[in-house]
Enzyme design. Structure first.
Site, PDB file in Angstrom:
ATOM      1  N   SER A 142       0.872  -1.174   0.000  1.00 43.49           N
ATOM      2  CA  SER A 142       0.000   0.000   0.000  1.00 43.49           C
ATOM      3  C   SER A 142       0.903   1.216   0.000  1.00 43.49           C
ATOM      4  O   SER A 142       2.030   1.162   0.508  1.00 43.49           O
ATOM      5  CB  SER A 142      -0.859   0.013   1.262  1.00 43.49           C
ATOM      6  OG  SER A 142      -1.464   1.287   1.457  1.00 43.49           O
ATOM      7  N   TYR A 155      -1.459  -0.473  10.583  1.00 40.28           N
ATOM      8  CA  TYR A 155      -1.678  -0.896   9.189  1.00 40.28           C
ATOM      9  C   TYR A 155      -0.505  -0.455   8.317  1.00 40.28           C
ATOM     10  O   TYR A 155       0.050  -1.247   7.547  1.00 40.28           O
ATOM     11  CB  TYR A 155      -2.986  -0.290   8.676  1.00 40.28           C
ATOM     12  CG  TYR A 155      -3.233  -0.512   7.204  1.00 40.28           C
ATOM     13  CD1 TYR A 155      -3.771  -1.704   6.750  1.00 40.28           C
ATOM     14  CD2 TYR A 155      -2.920   0.474   6.272  1.00 40.28           C
ATOM     15  CE1 TYR A 155      -3.995  -1.911   5.396  1.00 40.28           C
ATOM     16  CE2 TYR A 155      -3.140   0.266   4.919  1.00 40.28           C
ATOM     17  CZ  TYR A 155      -3.675  -0.923   4.484  1.00 40.28           C
ATOM     18  OH  TYR A 155      -3.881  -1.134   3.152  1.00 40.28           O
TER      19      TYR A 155
END
Ligand code: ADP
Length: 252
Positions: A142, A155
């Protein structure tokens, strides 16, 4: 890697990006092993791909379950005779709060799924992939793995770990027939981002590039076909250009 006739396992196949990756792979002629822990969602993906039912197998597996993951390659080979590719999409986020407000169990789950899930799958499938004349491995990191989001600190950390793991595998496997690609999706409106709160999906939020599961899936599958090192996915061309210039090896 030419995808026609190849067998590719996809985690997170029940929703969002993973589901679109499945549909894209099928359209490109591949056979696909759908992996997800949510059986109902897997059936929805299967229903969407009903035209290609003969090229699909469904595997309800939690990627954090090492024994279940280790049994997967044999299950895929039993269905399709071989396995040539693996695309790791399964992932979770946590509540959009400062890290100190998270319970330890929430932190551990995100680390388990995003980091360990990817590691477990790679360890299980690499011995098989290495036997193939042409194989591909794609790990979905990501942009948060490069530019941490406030409120998504754990995350972001797990995606940074996925980046380093995946790019480390690229180095280790450089002399083999397994091409390793790391994908960095930008701001995507999926259930995962919707559940996290408005900041990530506000269309006015230009901090990270916006894209869609369909667009991201095309880039993921294209990255596997072309054996790219890195793929960055987003709609905000200016921002992407700036990010890409940070690292000359990036591929947009
Ligand atoms: P995105 O597509 O943005 O990555 P989604 O939340 O839409 O996010 O999809 C993530 C998928 O990953 C879901 O189908 C979910 O069931 C799956 N998933 C989450 N955790 C696991 C896990 N531990 N094992 C297997 N699949 C998982």
């Amino acid at each position: 890697m030419r995808l026609g006739g190849k067998v590719v396992a996809v985690t997170g196949a029940g929703n969002g990006i993973g589901r679109q990756v499945v549909l894209r792979l099928l359209a490109r002629g591949a056979r696909v092993a759908l992996v997800d822990l949510n059986g109902d969602w897997l059936q929805q993906t299967r229903a969407l791909a009903a035209d290609h039912a003969d090229r699909i197998s469904v595997h309800i597996v939690d990627v954090t379950d090492v024994a279940a993951v280790n049994a997967l390659p044999a299950a895929v080979i039993a269905e399709h005779g071989q396995v040539d590719g693996l695309i790791n999409v399964a992932g979770v986020i946590h509540r959009f709060v400062p890290v100190s407000a998270l319970e330890r169990g929430e932190i551990e789950r995100v680390v388990q799924v995003n980091f360990w899930g990817t590691v477990n799958m790679c360890l299980a499938f690499l011995p098989e992939l290495r036997q193939r004349p042409q194989a591909g491995l794609v790990n979905v990191a990501s942009l948060a793995g490069l530019l941490p989001f406030a409120g998504q600190t754990i995350y972001s950390a797990t995606k940074g770990a996925v980046k380093q793991f995946s790019e480390g595998l690229y180095q280790e496997l450089a002399d083999t027939d397994v091409a390793v690609t790391t994908v960095f999706p930008g701001n995507i409106s999926t259930d995962l981002s919707r559940n996290s709160g408005v900041a990530m999906i506000d269309p006015g939020n230009r901090k990270v590039p916006a894209t869609t599961p369909e667009h991201t899936a095309r880039r993921i599958v294209g990255g596997m076909e072309k054996g790219k090192f890195r793929v960055v996915v987003g709609r905000d061309a200016n921002l992407l250009d700036r990010l890409v210039r940070l690292s000359p090896r990036w591929t947009t």
